[in-house]
Design an enzyme around this catalytic site. Structure first.
Site, PDB file in Angstrom:
ATOM      1  N   LYS A  11      45.483  47.352  42.020  1.00 19.44           N
ATOM      2  CA  LYS A  11      44.453  47.746  42.981  1.00 19.44           C
ATOM      3  C   LYS A  11      44.970  48.865  43.904  1.00 19.44           C
ATOM      4  O   LYS A  11      46.178  49.141  43.936  1.00 19.44           O
ATOM      5  CB  LYS A  11      44.040  46.505  43.790  1.00 19.44           C
ATOM      6  CG  LYS A  11      43.360  45.409  42.946  1.00 19.44           C
ATOM      7  CD  LYS A  11      43.004  44.200  43.830  1.00 19.44           C
ATOM      8  CE  LYS A  11      42.266  43.114  43.077  1.00 19.44           C
ATOM      9  NZ  LYS A  11      41.900  41.982  43.974  1.00 19.44           N
ATOM     10  N   TYR A  51      32.730  42.861  40.024  1.00 24.99           N
ATOM     11  CA  TYR A  51      32.721  41.715  40.938  1.00 24.99           C
ATOM     12  C   TYR A  51      31.325  41.114  41.121  1.00 24.99           C
ATOM     13  O   TYR A  51      31.036  40.515  42.163  1.00 24.99           O
ATOM     14  CB  TYR A  51      33.298  42.126  42.294  1.00 24.99           C
ATOM     15  CG  TYR A  51      34.818  42.221  42.297  1.00 24.99           C
ATOM     16  CD1 TYR A  51      35.605  41.199  41.762  1.00 24.99           C
ATOM     17  CD2 TYR A  51      35.471  43.322  42.836  1.00 24.99           C
ATOM     18  CE1 TYR A  51      37.002  41.280  41.764  1.00 24.99           C
ATOM     19  CE2 TYR A  51      36.865  43.408  42.837  1.00 24.99           C
ATOM     20  CZ  TYR A  51      37.620  42.380  42.307  1.00 24.99           C
ATOM     21  OH  TYR A  51      38.992  42.450  42.313  1.00 24.99           O
ATOM     22  N   PHE A  59      32.232  38.406  52.049  1.00 24.55           N
ATOM     23  CA  PHE A  59      33.230  39.485  52.008  1.00 24.55           C
ATOM     24  C   PHE A  59      32.926  40.540  50.942  1.00 24.55           C
ATOM     25  O   PHE A  59      33.737  41.429  50.705  1.00 24.55           O
ATOM     26  CB  PHE A  59      34.636  38.898  51.797  1.00 24.55           C
ATOM     27  CG  PHE A  59      34.773  38.044  50.558  1.00 24.55           C
ATOM     28  CD1 PHE A  59      35.014  38.604  49.307  1.00 24.55           C
ATOM     29  CD2 PHE A  59      34.671  36.650  50.648  1.00 24.55           C
ATOM     30  CE1 PHE A  59      35.128  37.814  48.178  1.00 24.55           C
ATOM     31  CE2 PHE A  59      34.790  35.848  49.514  1.00 24.55           C
ATOM     32  CZ  PHE A  59      35.020  36.441  48.277  1.00 24.55           C
ATOM     33  N   ARG A  92      48.177  35.611  34.727  1.00 29.58           N
ATOM     34  CA  ARG A  92      47.736  34.952  35.967  1.00 29.58           C
ATOM     35  C   ARG A  92      48.930  34.295  36.682  1.00 29.58           C
ATOM     36  O   ARG A  92      49.011  34.277  37.897  1.00 29.58           O
ATOM     37  CB  ARG A  92      46.679  33.870  35.692  1.00 29.58           C
ATOM     38  CG  ARG A  92      45.286  34.371  35.380  1.00 29.58           C
ATOM     39  CD  ARG A  92      44.538  34.993  36.542  1.00 29.58           C
ATOM     40  NE  ARG A  92      44.041  34.104  37.548  1.00 29.58           N
ATOM     41  CZ  ARG A  92      43.102  34.429  38.445  1.00 29.58           C
ATOM     42  NH1 ARG A  92      42.546  35.635  38.435  1.00 29.58           N
ATOM     43  NH2 ARG A  92      42.726  33.592  39.356  1.00 29.58           N
ATOM     44  N   THR A  98      44.637  33.470  44.036  1.00 30.76           N
ATOM     45  CA  THR A  98      43.815  34.486  44.710  1.00 30.76           C
ATOM     46  C   THR A  98      44.223  34.726  46.166  1.00 30.76           C
ATOM     47  O   THR A  98      44.352  35.864  46.598  1.00 30.76           O
ATOM     48  CB  THR A  98      42.331  34.035  44.650  1.00 30.76           C
ATOM     49  OG1 THR A  98      42.010  33.720  43.296  1.00 30.76           O
ATOM     50  CG2 THR A  98      41.408  35.118  45.167  1.00 30.76           C
ATOM     51  N   ARG A 109      51.171  38.510  44.005  1.00 28.02           N
ATOM     52  CA  ARG A 109      50.308  38.347  45.181  1.00 28.02           C
ATOM     53  C   ARG A 109      51.049  37.669  46.327  1.00 28.02           C
ATOM     54  O   ARG A 109      50.866  38.014  47.489  1.00 28.02           O
ATOM     55  CB  ARG A 109      49.068  37.548  44.794  1.00 28.02           C
ATOM     56  CG  ARG A 109      48.106  38.361  43.924  1.00 28.02           C
ATOM     57  CD  ARG A 109      47.025  37.504  43.322  1.00 28.02           C
ATOM     58  NE  ARG A 109      45.885  38.269  42.838  1.00 28.02           N
ATOM     59  CZ  ARG A 109      44.810  37.731  42.281  1.00 28.02           C
ATOM     60  NH1 ARG A 109      44.719  36.421  42.143  1.00 28.02           N
ATOM     61  NH2 ARG A 109      43.822  38.499  41.869  1.00 28.02           N
ATOM     62  N   ASN A 123      45.220  41.637  47.655  1.00 25.92           N
ATOM     63  CA  ASN A 123      46.203  40.941  46.822  1.00 25.92           C
ATOM     64  C   ASN A 123      46.738  41.740  45.635  1.00 25.92           C
ATOM     65  O   ASN A 123      47.196  41.166  44.639  1.00 25.92           O
ATOM     66  CB  ASN A 123      45.654  39.572  46.388  1.00 25.92           C
ATOM     67  CG  ASN A 123      44.323  39.694  45.675  1.00 25.92           C
ATOM     68  OD1 ASN A 123      43.913  40.794  45.321  1.00 25.92           O
ATOM     69  ND2 ASN A 123      43.662  38.574  45.444  1.00 25.92           N
ATOM     70  N   HIS A 126      44.607  42.679  39.997  1.00 33.19           N
ATOM     71  CA  HIS A 126      43.564  41.855  39.381  1.00 33.19           C
ATOM     72  C   HIS A 126      44.071  41.388  38.025  1.00 33.19           C
ATOM     73  O   HIS A 126      44.734  42.139  37.317  1.00 33.19           O
ATOM     74  CB  HIS A 126      42.278  42.662  39.178  1.00 33.19           C
ATOM     75  CG  HIS A 126      41.283  41.946  38.313  1.00 33.19           C
ATOM     76  ND1 HIS A 126      40.474  40.946  38.802  1.00 33.19           N
ATOM     77  CD2 HIS A 126      41.022  42.028  36.977  1.00 33.19           C
ATOM     78  CE1 HIS A 126      39.738  40.465  37.803  1.00 33.19           C
ATOM     79  NE2 HIS A 126      40.055  41.102  36.683  1.00 33.19           N
ATOM     80  N   GLU A 137      35.273  42.074  31.033  1.00 32.38           N
ATOM     81  CA  GLU A 137      35.936  43.079  31.875  1.00 32.38           C
ATOM     82  C   GLU A 137      36.536  44.200  31.036  1.00 32.38           C
ATOM     83  O   GLU A 137      36.443  45.373  31.402  1.00 32.38           O
ATOM     84  CB  GLU A 137      37.027  42.400  32.710  1.00 32.38           C
ATOM     85  CG  GLU A 137      36.471  41.468  33.781  1.00 32.38           C
ATOM     86  CD  GLU A 137      37.550  40.638  34.469  1.00 32.38           C
ATOM     87  OE1 GLU A 137      38.739  40.751  34.093  1.00 32.38           O
ATOM     88  OE2 GLU A 137      37.204  39.867  35.380  1.00 32.38           O
TER      89      GLU A 137
HETATM   90  P1  ADP Z   1      40.644  36.509  41.384  1.00 34.37           P
HETATM   91  O1  ADP Z   1      40.833  37.963  41.763  1.00 34.37           O
HETATM   92  O2  ADP Z   1      41.868  35.671  41.663  1.00 34.37           O
HETATM   93  O3  ADP Z   1      40.122  36.324  39.955  1.00 34.37           O
HETATM   94  P2  ADP Z   1      37.953  36.189  42.541  1.00 34.37           P
HETATM   95  O4  ADP Z   1      37.349  36.814  41.319  1.00 34.37           O
HETATM   96  O5  ADP Z   1      37.344  34.922  43.069  1.00 34.37           O
HETATM   97  O6  ADP Z   1      39.518  35.886  42.345  1.00 34.37           O
HETATM   98  O7  ADP Z   1      37.908  37.232  43.734  1.00 34.37           O
HETATM   99  C1  ADP Z   1      38.029  38.618  43.548  1.00 34.37           C
HETATM  100  C2  ADP Z   1      38.769  39.233  44.725  1.00 34.37           C
HETATM  101  O8  ADP Z   1      38.004  39.038  45.919  1.00 34.37           O
HETATM  102  C3  ADP Z   1      40.102  38.568  45.024  1.00 34.37           C
HETATM  103  O9  ADP Z   1      41.157  39.051  44.183  1.00 34.37           O
HETATM  104  C4  ADP Z   1      40.301  38.926  46.481  1.00 34.37           C
HETATM  105  O10 ADP Z   1      40.714  40.289  46.649  1.00 34.37           O
HETATM  106  C5  ADP Z   1      38.880  38.786  47.030  1.00 34.37           C
HETATM  107  N1  ADP Z   1      38.582  37.412  47.510  1.00 34.37           N
HETATM  108  C6  ADP Z   1      38.304  36.341  46.744  1.00 34.37           C
HETATM  109  N2  ADP Z   1      38.036  35.234  47.469  1.00 34.37           N
HETATM  110  C7  ADP Z   1      38.137  35.628  48.760  1.00 34.37           C
HETATM  111  C8  ADP Z   1      37.972  34.941  50.027  1.00 34.37           C
HETATM  112  N3  ADP Z   1      37.634  33.645  50.094  1.00 34.37           N
HETATM  113  N4  ADP Z   1      38.176  35.640  51.154  1.00 34.37           N
HETATM  114  C9  ADP Z   1      38.503  36.950  51.103  1.00 34.37           C
HETATM  115  N5  ADP Z   1      38.674  37.670  49.944  1.00 34.37           N
HETATM  116  C10 ADP Z   1      38.497  37.023  48.784  1.00 34.37           C
END
Ligand code: ADP
Length: 148
Positions: A11, A51, A59, A92, A98, A109, A123, A126, A137
């Site tokens: 990212k 997303y 958010f 992962r 996450t 992360r 973080n 991805h 994706e």
């Molecule tokens: P991942 O990236 O671990 O697959 P998600 O698809 O749920 O998780 O979320 C996408 C991205 O959105 C995360 O990598 C993170 O940057 C952000 N994110 C996810 N959940 C939250 C949250 N509860 N609060 C703030 N940011 C979040």
């Protein structure tokens, strides 16, 4: 044996913090094959599609700014496809969970992520979370002829 492919995105914060080499080294521990790699300037439409499952979250608008690089003056990401046995789970594991505060400290992360004052999890990386998501994706980010 599950031969599968997974999407990794370094990212904008990962690029900004010069973490690319470090992350690629960590991912090489998996012994997976890199079958696709490119620098992508992330358009809002791509970000929204990537997303889409989070569009109702409070958010979401911050997340779009994050992945399109708006706060970083850095609108590029590095997109990669890793393939091999249990690729999704292996990547992962190295990425970490996450929430960077809860992630294993030796994961990418956990080591390099942070929570911004606006609450967004910044973080660094991805990694696809399931085989359905990985397929969707990879199709979204790569043309078939870009996968070797
Ligand atoms: P991942 O990236 O671990 O697959 P998600 O698809 O749920 O998780 O979320 C996408 C991205 O959105 C995360 O990598 C993170 O940057 C952000 N994110 C996810 N959940 C939250 C949250 N509860 N609060 C703030 N940011 C979040």
């Amino acid at each position: 044996m599950k031969d599968e492919a997974t999407l990794v995105i370094i990212k904008p914060d990962g690029l900004k913090k010069s973490l690319t080499g470090n992350i690629l080294t960590r991912l090489s521990e998996t012994k997976l094959r890199i079958v696709g790699a490119k620098v992508v300037k992330v358009a809002e439409e791509l970000a929204r599609k990537h997303y889409h499952h989070l569009q109702e979250k409070p958010f979401f608008s911050e997340l779009l700014k994050y992945i399109t690089g708006e706060p970083y003056g850095e609108n590029r990401v590095l997109a990669l496809v890793y393939a091999g046995e249990n690729a999704i789970e292996k990547v992962r594991q190295i990425a970490g969970t996450t929430n960077p505060e809860e992630a294993d400290p030796v994961s990418v992360r956990g080591a390099y992520g942070r929570i911004l004052t606006n609450g967004l999890y910044e973080n660094v990386i991805h990694a696809s979370s399931s085989s359905e998501e990985a397929e969707r994706e990879i199709e979204l980010w790569f043309r078939p002829d870009e996968i070797v």
